[in-house]
Design a protein around this motif. Structure first.
Motif, short mmCIF file in Angstrom:
data_model
loop_
_atom_site.label_atom_id
_atom_site.label_comp_id
_atom_site.label_asym_id
_atom_site.label_seq_id
_atom_site.Cartn_x
_atom_site.Cartn_y
_atom_site.Cartn_z
N HIS A 58 -3.89 6.22 3.52
CA HIS A 58 -4.89 5.41 2.55
C HIS A 58 -5.63 4.48 3.55
O HIS A 58 -6.05 4.66 4.58
N ASP A 59 -6.55 3.77 2.64
CA ASP A 59 -7.69 2.97 3.06
C ASP A 59 -7.13 1.77 4.11
O ASP A 59 -5.92 1.38 3.75
N ALA A 60 -7.57 1.70 5.19
CA ALA A 60 -7.43 0.68 5.99
C ALA A 60 -7.08 -0.75 5.61
O ALA A 60 -6.07 -1.26 5.86
N PRO A 61 -7.92 -1.18 4.68
CA PRO A 61 -7.44 -2.80 4.15
C PRO A 61 -6.43 -2.75 3.48
O PRO A 61 -5.38 -3.75 3.62
N TYR A 62 -6.18 -1.83 2.71
CA TYR A 62 -4.89 -1.77 2.04
C TYR A 62 -3.52 -1.62 3.21
O TYR A 62 -2.56 -2.39 2.94
N ASN A 63 -3.59 -0.77 3.95
CA ASN A 63 -2.57 -0.24 4.84
C ASN A 63 -2.23 -1.68 5.82
O ASN A 63 -1.20 -1.92 6.04
N LEU A 64 -3.38 -2.38 6.09
CA LEU A 64 -3.01 -3.70 6.93
C LEU A 64 -2.15 -4.76 6.08
O LEU A 64 -1.39 -5.18 6.92
N ILE A 65 -2.58 -4.85 5.06
CA ILE A 65 -1.79 -5.57 4.36
C ILE A 65 -0.45 -5.28 3.83
O ILE A 65 0.45 -6.07 3.78
N ALA A 66 -0.31 -3.85 3.53
CA ALA A 66 1.19 -3.44 3.17
C ALA A 66 2.07 -3.57 4.14
O ALA A 66 3.24 -3.99 4.27
N ILE A 67 1.50 -3.46 5.45
CA ILE A 67 2.48 -3.32 6.66
C ILE A 67 3.00 -4.89 6.81
O ILE A 67 3.75 -5.05 7.60
N ALA A 68 2.02 -5.79 6.41
CA ALA A 68 2.34 -7.20 6.81
C ALA A 68 3.62 -7.65 5.81
O ALA A 68 3.92 -8.87 6.06
N LYS A 69 3.74 -6.96 4.76
CA LYS A 69 4.81 -7.48 3.88
C LYS A 69 6.29 -7.12 4.61
O LYS A 69 6.55 -6.16 5.17
N PRO A 70 7.07 -8.35 4.38
CA PRO A 70 8.57 -8.09 4.96
C PRO A 70 9.08 -6.83 4.70
O PRO A 70 10.00 -6.11 5.28
N GLU A 71 9.12 -6.22 3.44
CA GLU A 71 10.01 -5.00 3.20
C GLU A 71 9.31 -3.72 3.73
O GLU A 71 10.09 -2.75 3.72
N ASN A 72 8.27 -3.98 4.27
CA ASN A 72 7.40 -2.83 5.16
C ASN A 72 7.43 -3.00 6.54
O ASN A 72 6.86 -2.28 7.30
N SER A 73 7.89 -4.08 7.10
CA SER A 73 7.67 -4.36 8.42
C SER A 73 8.36 -3.36 9.41
O SER A 73 7.99 -3.35 10.65
N SER A 74 9.07 -2.56 9.02
CA SER A 74 9.69 -1.50 10.00
C SER A 74 8.53 -0.34 10.33
O SER A 74 8.79 0.52 11.10
N LEU A 75 7.44 -0.19 9.31
CA LEU A 75 6.57 0.84 9.52
C LEU A 75 5.71 0.79 10.82
O LEU A 75 5.61 -0.27 11.07
N LEU A 76 5.20 1.88 11.26
CA LEU A 76 4.23 1.99 12.36
C LEU A 76 2.96 2.11 11.58
O LEU A 76 2.97 2.80 10.67
#
Length: 266
Positions: free
Chosen positions: A191-209
């Protein structure tokens, strides 16, 4: 006979001149109506999204608010699924598309695009099990990997182009796509970079690389019906104006450098 032909030509010219408002562009129509109607899919953080009160907010929405203010009219956002944006425009459900839409050659055959207001690119979110195994988009191009993207977006197009060997599934919203990877039902999300940067900052997604380096070049712009050059001219001058007077920088900082808005959404 010649006289009658000349009269017919003159009447046609007069009819064209005085009938011009009937063929006015989207911006002229909006001014006459007093409302600028914009089609959008409010799932593209932080460009357009729905806050806790059900209001559509975001960077692109603020740009459209500034556009409406410059026209001295109201702004009305018309939420539709992403795949219905173009049909809705053709059916005159709204004046233009403002939905984080990437300018592509294929879309440009069906739409006229304004100048781009930002450049983004596709990036990858990975399941933590892929640590040390995948370090580039090329590494994912394998039949053993399950990839997800959002249907009808350039993320889907990029996945099909670069990951022809991988198993691809598409979903209606990016939240669903990310959830697939978090729950281990997929290996990677495109997906687009801006969304992914915000998504990975959420606690429920913090395990993602994250593979944070974009692997595509994608200008975002407003879409209008083919041939509406008067509206394109106005919008392009508007974009140039806000770029010069500091409005654009102020909005960019609000949505891409500050995080206060996140409390309104999550």
């Amino acid at each position: 006979m010649i006289k009658r032909c000349l009269c017919a030509v003159l009447l046609g010219v007069v009819g064209f001149l005085y009938g011009a408002p009937a063929n006015a562009g989207a911006i002229d129509d909006a001014v006459q109506r007093g409302v600028l109607r914009v089609g959008t899919t409010p799932t593209y953080v932080p460009f357009e999204m729905t806050d806790k009160r059900g209001q559509i907010i975001g960077f692109e929405i603020d740009l459209l608010q500034a556009m409406s203010k410059a026209l001295d009219i109201e702004l009305e956002m018309v939420p539709v699924p992403y795949t219905e944006l173009l049909p809705g425009l053709m059916q005159k459900q709204y004046d233009l598309i403002g939905s984080g839409m990437t300018v592509t050659q294929q879309r440009n055959l069906k739409l006229n695009f304004s100048d781009s207001f930002i450049i983004v690119g596709q990036t990858v979110l990975l399941h933590p099990d892929l640590a040390g195994k995948v370090s580039s988009i090329e590494d994912l191009d394998d039949a053993g990997y399950r990839v997800v993207a959002i249907e009808g977006t350039t993320g889907e197009l990029a996945a099909r182009r670069f990951l022809g060997a991988a198993r691809l599934r598409t979903f209606p919203t990016p939240e669903e796509g990310v959830r697939q990877v978090v729950e281990g039902k997929a290996d990677a999300f495109i997906h687009d970079a801006p969304y992914n940067l915000i998504a990975i900052a959420k606690p429920e997604n913090s395990s993602l690389l994250a593979l944070e380096q974009p692997f595509t070049y994608e200008p975002l712009a407003f879409g209008l019906k083919k041939g509406d050059y008067d509206s394109l001219n106005w919008i392009n001058h508007f974009l140039n104006q806000v770029a010069q007077d500091g409005t654009y920088d102020r909005l960019y900082d609000k949505w891409f450098k500050d995080t206060a808005w996140m409390a309104e959404v999550y």
